[in-house]
Design an enzyme around this catalytic site. Sequence first.
Site, PDB file in Angstrom:
ATOM      1  N   ARG A  62     -58.837 -60.750  57.846  1.00  0.00           N
ATOM      2  CA  ARG A  62     -57.667 -61.602  58.053  1.00  0.00           C
ATOM      3  C   ARG A  62     -57.283 -62.387  56.792  1.00  0.00           C
ATOM      4  NH1 ARG A  62     -58.660 -65.926  60.701  1.00  0.00           N
ATOM      5  NH2 ARG A  62     -59.847 -64.940  62.367  1.00  0.00           N
ATOM      6  N   TYR A 116     -28.981 -66.619  58.185  1.00  0.00           N
ATOM      7  CA  TYR A 116     -29.419 -65.448  58.960  1.00  0.00           C
ATOM      8  C   TYR A 116     -29.627 -65.886  60.417  1.00  0.00           C
ATOM      9  CZ  TYR A 116     -32.478 -61.407  59.912  1.00  0.00           C
ATOM     10  OH  TYR A 116     -33.043 -60.262  60.407  1.00  0.00           O
ATOM     11  N   ASP A 188     -33.934 -68.714  51.141  1.00  0.00           N
ATOM     12  CA  ASP A 188     -34.021 -67.299  51.522  1.00  0.00           C
ATOM     13  C   ASP A 188     -33.324 -66.522  50.406  1.00  0.00           C
ATOM     14  OD1 ASP A 188     -33.601 -64.728  52.529  1.00  0.00           O
ATOM     15  OD2 ASP A 188     -33.480 -65.433  54.603  1.00  0.00           O
ATOM     16  N   LYS A 213     -36.517 -55.477  52.829  1.00  0.00           N
ATOM     17  CA  LYS A 213     -35.286 -55.020  52.197  1.00  0.00           C
ATOM     18  C   LYS A 213     -35.605 -54.394  50.823  1.00  0.00           C
ATOM     19  CE  LYS A 213     -33.642 -56.863  55.911  1.00  0.00           C
ATOM     20  NZ  LYS A 213     -33.254 -58.226  56.064  1.00  0.00           N
TER      21      LYS A 213
END
Length: 397
Positions: A62, A116, A188, A213
């Site tokens: 993790r 967004y 962002d 993206k």
Amino acid sequence: MKKTDAPKGDSTRVVTAGRRKEWTQGIVNTPVWRASTILYDSVADLREAGGRDTHHRLFYGRKGTPTQWSLADALTELEPGAEGTFLYPSGVAAIAAALLSVLSPGDELLVPDSAYDPTRAMGMGLLKRMGITTRFYDPMIGAGIADLITDATRAILLESPGSLTFEVQDIPAIVTVAKARGITTLLDNTWATPLFFPAIAHGIDLTILACTKYIVGHSDVMMGSVTAAPGHFARLRDTSFQLGQIASPDDSWLASRGLRTMAIRLKQHQASALEIAHWLDQQPEVATVLHPALPSCPGHAHFLRDFKGSSGLFSFVLNGGGEADRARLIDGLEHFGIGYSWGGFESLALPVDPQRHRSVTRRADAGPLVRLQIGLEDPADLIADLAAGLARFADQQ
Ligand SMILES: *Cc1c(COP(=O)(O)O)cnc(C)c1O
């Protein structure tokens, strides 16, 4: 290979970033190190591992393996002045962790009205339940943001250009106000990437990418990242560990592979999108092209001042017409897929209705909007396809 401190170009930087020998073992693309359990030689060894800072040391799956560390390191290297990067299983998970690393109950967050949509939903949902107030602001507010700040304002989120409508924000003006008031700024930066807008160097505290993206670039992996300015990484990392966030080694390996070609892909996305945006701007069926590099885009002057380039995503407003006319245009396209996300090698067209996702600004558009992701196909083919689409749009109107 020797490493020097001489300044490097973008293509060189994305090719070399994060490839430490201890992680690659000499293999060009850092291999997939899959792990949950890490074995120790003795109880003493186990205790020693638990007691030290496990960052960048194998401890438990993790906490990552060299596959994730290599990618995270690469993203840090692409942001001059940054302290560190944490990876997430999606862009939205990255936004959530970044915000939760800063905000506490009673705090106020400012979010641009052009954000967004899932970011907006997070403010109205999860954050609200945690006792955090989200207030939306006009993305073009600039230094006027000072008037919205109260004693409870803890963070300002920016997204530039805005989702769907591409307003380019006055980032330096907002950062100046935030710094004077001790408020954390988060950006962002998915559209520009660190190559076209190095956010930390512009004074942003936490910069967020939907790596889904342009980093991945092939429409086959979900991933997000947050890169922190000095003083902000420890809290981001602790919050992310406490949330149990981790990007998988396999996905990180694919994202690293995508990153190596990002500069050259972006160059082509930029050139093709600009050619198509300028062509659309001349068509009578098109009322406005919302592309940051065109004067018709709100904040174009900020784009010219602050950005080093433009990527492949923009919108245009149709001259009149309705839902059925827009659908006729999009449905018949040969080279543009109809689907969410962007940043892959293939072109996409999407009907978008920005007014549905706004609360403090009103749009007065001449007709419906279409958002285009310009892929790596030949722009002449894409233009011919769009020309036929505009003819279908005009035909039965
Ligand atoms: C896609 C996107 C995100 C979210 O990324 P996911 O990986 O899809 O969760 C965040 N911000 C912007 C601007 C995006 O376009």
